[in-house]
Design an enzyme around this catalytic site. Structure first.
Site, PDB file in Angstrom:
ATOM      1  N   ARG A 103      -0.389  -9.163  13.370  1.00 42.17           N
ATOM      2  CA  ARG A 103      -0.945  -8.151  12.453  1.00 42.17           C
ATOM      3  C   ARG A 103      -1.810  -8.827  11.385  1.00 42.17           C
ATOM      4  O   ARG A 103      -2.863  -8.314  11.012  1.00 42.17           O
ATOM      5  CB  ARG A 103       0.179  -7.350  11.786  1.00 42.17           C
ATOM      6  CG  ARG A 103       0.811  -6.337  12.738  1.00 42.17           C
ATOM      7  CD  ARG A 103       2.143  -5.860  12.216  1.00 42.17           C
ATOM      8  NE  ARG A 103       2.042  -5.050  11.019  1.00 42.17           N
ATOM      9  CZ  ARG A 103       3.068  -4.805  10.209  1.00 42.17           C
ATOM     10  NH1 ARG A 103       4.256  -5.305  10.471  1.00 42.17           N
ATOM     11  NH2 ARG A 103       2.896  -4.047   9.153  1.00 42.17           N
ATOM     12  N   ARG A 121      11.741  -5.921   5.196  1.00 41.61           N
ATOM     13  CA  ARG A 121      11.643  -4.472   4.967  1.00 41.61           C
ATOM     14  C   ARG A 121      12.629  -3.712   5.859  1.00 41.61           C
ATOM     15  O   ARG A 121      12.779  -4.006   7.036  1.00 41.61           O
ATOM     16  CB  ARG A 121      10.221  -3.991   5.270  1.00 41.61           C
ATOM     17  CG  ARG A 121      10.113  -2.457   5.264  1.00 41.61           C
ATOM     18  CD  ARG A 121       8.705  -1.972   5.235  1.00 41.61           C
ATOM     19  NE  ARG A 121       7.903  -2.484   6.305  1.00 41.61           N
ATOM     20  CZ  ARG A 121       6.575  -2.322   6.372  1.00 41.61           C
ATOM     21  NH1 ARG A 121       5.946  -1.672   5.422  1.00 41.61           N
ATOM     22  NH2 ARG A 121       5.891  -2.820   7.374  1.00 41.61           N
ATOM     23  N   ARG A 148      11.274  -1.831  11.430  1.00 46.36           N
ATOM     24  CA  ARG A 148      10.152  -1.420  12.277  1.00 46.36           C
ATOM     25  C   ARG A 148       9.942  -2.449  13.381  1.00 46.36           C
ATOM     26  O   ARG A 148      10.065  -3.655  13.122  1.00 46.36           O
ATOM     27  CB  ARG A 148       8.873  -1.339  11.419  1.00 46.36           C
ATOM     28  CG  ARG A 148       8.528   0.067  10.994  1.00 46.36           C
ATOM     29  CD  ARG A 148       7.461   0.128   9.938  1.00 46.36           C
ATOM     30  NE  ARG A 148       6.190  -0.513  10.253  1.00 46.36           N
ATOM     31  CZ  ARG A 148       5.109  -0.443   9.486  1.00 46.36           C
ATOM     32  NH1 ARG A 148       5.136   0.268   8.361  1.00 46.36           N
ATOM     33  NH2 ARG A 148       3.999  -1.061   9.799  1.00 46.36           N
ATOM     34  N   ARG A 205      -9.970   0.630   8.696  1.00 42.17           N
ATOM     35  CA  ARG A 205      -9.538  -0.728   9.056  1.00 42.17           C
ATOM     36  C   ARG A 205     -10.617  -1.476   9.819  1.00 42.17           C
ATOM     37  O   ARG A 205     -10.416  -2.635  10.162  1.00 42.17           O
ATOM     38  CB  ARG A 205      -8.308  -0.631   9.948  1.00 42.17           C
ATOM     39  CG  ARG A 205      -6.997  -0.725   9.170  1.00 42.17           C
ATOM     40  CD  ARG A 205      -5.871  -0.543  10.160  1.00 42.17           C
ATOM     41  NE  ARG A 205      -4.737  -1.339   9.865  1.00 42.17           N
ATOM     42  CZ  ARG A 205      -3.629  -0.858   9.297  1.00 42.17           C
ATOM     43  NH1 ARG A 205      -3.549   0.389   8.944  1.00 42.17           N
ATOM     44  NH2 ARG A 205      -2.614  -1.650   9.093  1.00 42.17           N
ATOM     45  N   LYS A 236       0.835  -1.208   0.000  1.00 40.62           N
ATOM     46  CA  LYS A 236       0.000   0.000   0.000  1.00 40.62           C
ATOM     47  C   LYS A 236       0.872   1.262   0.000  1.00 40.62           C
ATOM     48  O   LYS A 236       0.663   2.173  -0.791  1.00 40.62           O
ATOM     49  CB  LYS A 236      -0.937   0.020   1.225  1.00 40.62           C
ATOM     50  CG  LYS A 236      -1.861  -1.193   1.307  1.00 40.62           C
ATOM     51  CD  LYS A 236      -2.808  -1.109   2.480  1.00 40.62           C
ATOM     52  CE  LYS A 236      -2.130  -1.154   3.841  1.00 40.62           C
ATOM     53  NZ  LYS A 236      -1.456  -2.439   4.157  1.00 40.62           N
TER      54      LYS A 236
HETATM   55  P1  AP5 Z   1       4.789  -1.601   1.857  1.00 42.44           P
HETATM   56  O1  AP5 Z   1       4.498  -0.793   0.652  1.00 42.44           O
HETATM   57  O2  AP5 Z   1       5.457  -0.902   2.990  1.00 42.44           O
HETATM   58  O3  AP5 Z   1       3.460  -2.367   2.347  1.00 42.44           O
HETATM   59  P2  AP5 Z   1       2.222  -1.824   3.152  1.00 42.44           P
HETATM   60  O4  AP5 Z   1       1.016  -2.522   2.600  1.00 42.44           O
HETATM   61  O5  AP5 Z   1       2.186  -0.336   3.172  1.00 42.44           O
HETATM   62  O6  AP5 Z   1       2.570  -2.440   4.565  1.00 42.44           O
HETATM   63  P3  AP5 Z   1       2.562  -1.785   5.999  1.00 42.44           P
HETATM   64  O7  AP5 Z   1       3.269  -2.796   6.876  1.00 42.44           O
HETATM   65  O8  AP5 Z   1       3.127  -0.418   6.058  1.00 42.44           O
HETATM   66  O9  AP5 Z   1       1.055  -1.745   6.275  1.00 42.44           O
HETATM   67  P4  AP5 Z   1       0.298  -1.960   7.546  1.00 42.44           P
HETATM   68  O10 AP5 Z   1      -1.052  -1.806   7.047  1.00 42.44           O
HETATM   69  O11 AP5 Z   1       0.531  -3.159   8.378  1.00 42.44           O
HETATM   70  O12 AP5 Z   1       0.971  -0.864   8.487  1.00 42.44           O
HETATM   71  P5  AP5 Z   1       0.547   0.605   8.865  1.00 42.44           P
HETATM   72  O13 AP5 Z   1       1.768   1.398   8.867  1.00 42.44           O
HETATM   73  O14 AP5 Z   1      -0.619   1.062   8.069  1.00 42.44           O
HETATM   74  O15 AP5 Z   1       5.660  -2.858   1.410  1.00 42.44           O
HETATM   75  C1  AP5 Z   1       6.145  -3.818   2.345  1.00 42.44           C
HETATM   76  C2  AP5 Z   1       7.527  -4.340   1.874  1.00 42.44           C
HETATM   77  O16 AP5 Z   1       7.359  -5.050   0.643  1.00 42.44           O
HETATM   78  C3  AP5 Z   1       8.561  -3.234   1.586  1.00 42.44           C
HETATM   79  O17 AP5 Z   1       9.819  -3.675   1.976  1.00 42.44           O
HETATM   80  C4  AP5 Z   1       8.503  -3.037   0.075  1.00 42.44           C
HETATM   81  O18 AP5 Z   1       9.727  -2.591  -0.454  1.00 42.44           O
HETATM   82  C5  AP5 Z   1       8.137  -4.454  -0.414  1.00 42.44           C
HETATM   83  N1  AP5 Z   1       7.313  -4.448  -1.608  1.00 42.44           N
HETATM   84  C6  AP5 Z   1       6.255  -3.628  -1.893  1.00 42.44           C
HETATM   85  N2  AP5 Z   1       5.719  -3.940  -3.084  1.00 42.44           N
HETATM   86  C7  AP5 Z   1       6.439  -4.999  -3.560  1.00 42.44           C
HETATM   87  C8  AP5 Z   1       6.377  -5.789  -4.754  1.00 42.44           C
HETATM   88  N3  AP5 Z   1       5.446  -5.557  -5.697  1.00 42.44           N
HETATM   89  N4  AP5 Z   1       7.280  -6.800  -4.904  1.00 42.44           N
HETATM   90  C9  AP5 Z   1       8.228  -7.035  -3.949  1.00 42.44           C
HETATM   91  N5  AP5 Z   1       8.344  -6.332  -2.807  1.00 42.44           N
HETATM   92  C10 AP5 Z   1       7.468  -5.321  -2.612  1.00 42.44           C
HETATM   93  O19 AP5 Z   1       0.017   0.392  10.359  1.00 42.44           O
HETATM   94  C11 AP5 Z   1       0.876   0.039  11.416  1.00 42.44           C
HETATM   95  C12 AP5 Z   1       0.071  -0.057  12.711  1.00 42.44           C
HETATM   96  O20 AP5 Z   1      -0.538   1.216  13.014  1.00 42.44           O
HETATM   97  C13 AP5 Z   1      -1.103  -1.049  12.695  1.00 42.44           C
HETATM   98  O21 AP5 Z   1      -0.697  -2.365  12.993  1.00 42.44           O
HETATM   99  C14 AP5 Z   1      -2.018  -0.444  13.768  1.00 42.44           C
HETATM  100  O22 AP5 Z   1      -1.584  -0.779  15.071  1.00 42.44           O
HETATM  101  C15 AP5 Z   1      -1.845   1.053  13.568  1.00 42.44           C
HETATM  102  N6  AP5 Z   1      -2.837   1.632  12.640  1.00 42.44           N
HETATM  103  C16 AP5 Z   1      -2.599   2.243  11.429  1.00 42.44           C
HETATM  104  N7  AP5 Z   1      -3.758   2.619  10.864  1.00 42.44           N
HETATM  105  C17 AP5 Z   1      -4.748   2.263  11.711  1.00 42.44           C
HETATM  106  C18 AP5 Z   1      -6.173   2.352  11.659  1.00 42.44           C
HETATM  107  N8  AP5 Z   1      -6.812   2.910  10.616  1.00 42.44           N
HETATM  108  N9  AP5 Z   1      -6.873   1.865  12.710  1.00 42.44           N
HETATM  109  C19 AP5 Z   1      -6.262   1.318  13.780  1.00 42.44           C
HETATM  110  N10 AP5 Z   1      -4.932   1.187  13.888  1.00 42.44           N
HETATM  111  C20 AP5 Z   1      -4.174   1.649  12.852  1.00 42.44           C
END
Ligand code: AP5
Length: 215
Positions: A171, A127, A160, A88, A13
């Site tokens: 997660r 990552r 992270r 979410r 994402k």
């Molecule tokens: P990346 O692009 O970083 O993936 P992502 O989907 O953004 O993953 P995140 O881990 O950031 O998402 P998340 O939803 O768990 O975390 P968030 O920060 O929102 O890619 C991942 C890896 O893969 C990278 O190394 C990248 O280089 C690689 N990659 C990407 N595309 C690729 C491809 N095509 N091929 C190969 N490799 C690839 O949330 C964190 C925490 O915050 C949550 O757990 C929760 O506690 C809290 N939180 C955030 N939002 C909310 C909400 N709305 N409600 C409640 N709690 C929340």
């Protein structure tokens, strides 16, 4: 263009949001990034959120709804935005509908990036992020030229806390139990488009581009 980027942790994402933001000139709003900034700055919100984030659980809805409400009224959102990591829960989605209705806006599309669980674990555990500029790397798929050092700014790379294996498992479970039901929610509203997230970053973006260009 008002977009929600949806998908499990590690689906790409953040990676795709960056591409969309640069190509379509709309802001990337990542609730994860906003929460991590608060944790880094030691705010009250950050200290509260950290307890949940470190365990791979969701931060309470009322906190996130407040964040989004304040962010979407910023002037840079007038021509659209990309929501990454919000909503979410069904509660958060209902609140978003209400916020948008009050602003006289609506969502154009929810892009659901699909990647199998096994690949998600590989992506998240490999990552690495630059502590200085936030650039994103992967030890196997997009490694930095010099071990542990950012190609862009020379900053130090870190992992992270929630990318440790035991938290990744939690997660994914949280996603399956609390967030995946939103797929049905948006399918019913007829704005959900599935995107195969398993290809190269640029190929996934081309698929997204073809959806956005036809809106
Ligand atoms: P990346 O692009 O970083 O993936 P992502 O989907 O953004 O993953 P995140 O881990 O950031 O998402 P998340 O939803 O768990 O975390 P968030 O920060 O929102 O890619 C991942 C890896 O893969 C990278 O190394 C990248 O280089 C690689 N990659 C990407 N595309 C690729 C491809 N095509 N091929 C190969 N490799 C690839 O949330 C964190 C925490 O915050 C949550 O757990 C929760 O506690 C809290 N939180 C955030 N939002 C909310 C909400 N709305 N409600 C409640 N709690 C929340």
């Amino acid at each position: 263009m008002n977009i929600v980027l949806f998908g499990p942790p590690g689906a790409g994402k953040g990676t795709q949001a960056k591409e969309i933001s640069e190509n379509y000139h709309i802001p990337h709003i990542s609730t994860g990034d906003i929460l991590r900034d608060n944790v880094k700055n030691g705010t009250e919100l950050g200290n509260k959120a950290k307890e949940y984030m470190d365990k791979g659980e969701l931060v309470p809805d009322e906190v996130l709804i407040g964040i989004i409400k304040n962010r979407l009224i910023e002037p840079d959102c007038n021509n659209g935005y990309i929501l990454d990591g919000y909503p979410r829960t069904i509660n958060q989605a209902d609140a978003l509908d209400e916020i948008l209705e009050n602003l006289g806006k609506s969502l154009d599309v929810v892009l659901n990036i699909e990647v199998p669980d096994e690949e998600l674990v590989t992506r998240l555990s490999g990552r690495r992020i630059c502590s200085n500029c936030g650039a994103n790397y992967h030890l196997k798929f997009s490694p930095p030229s010099k071990d542990g050092i950012c190609d862009v700014c020379g900053g130090k790379l870190y992992q992270r806390d929630d990318d440790k294996e035991e938290v990744i498992k939690q997660r994914l479970e949280t996603y399956n139990n609390q967030t995946a039901p939103l797929i049905g929610y948006y399918k019913e509203k007829d704005i959900l488009v599935n995107i195969d997230g398993t290809g190269k970053v640029e190929d996934v973006f081309e698929d997204i581009r073809s959806v956005l260009d036809n809106l």
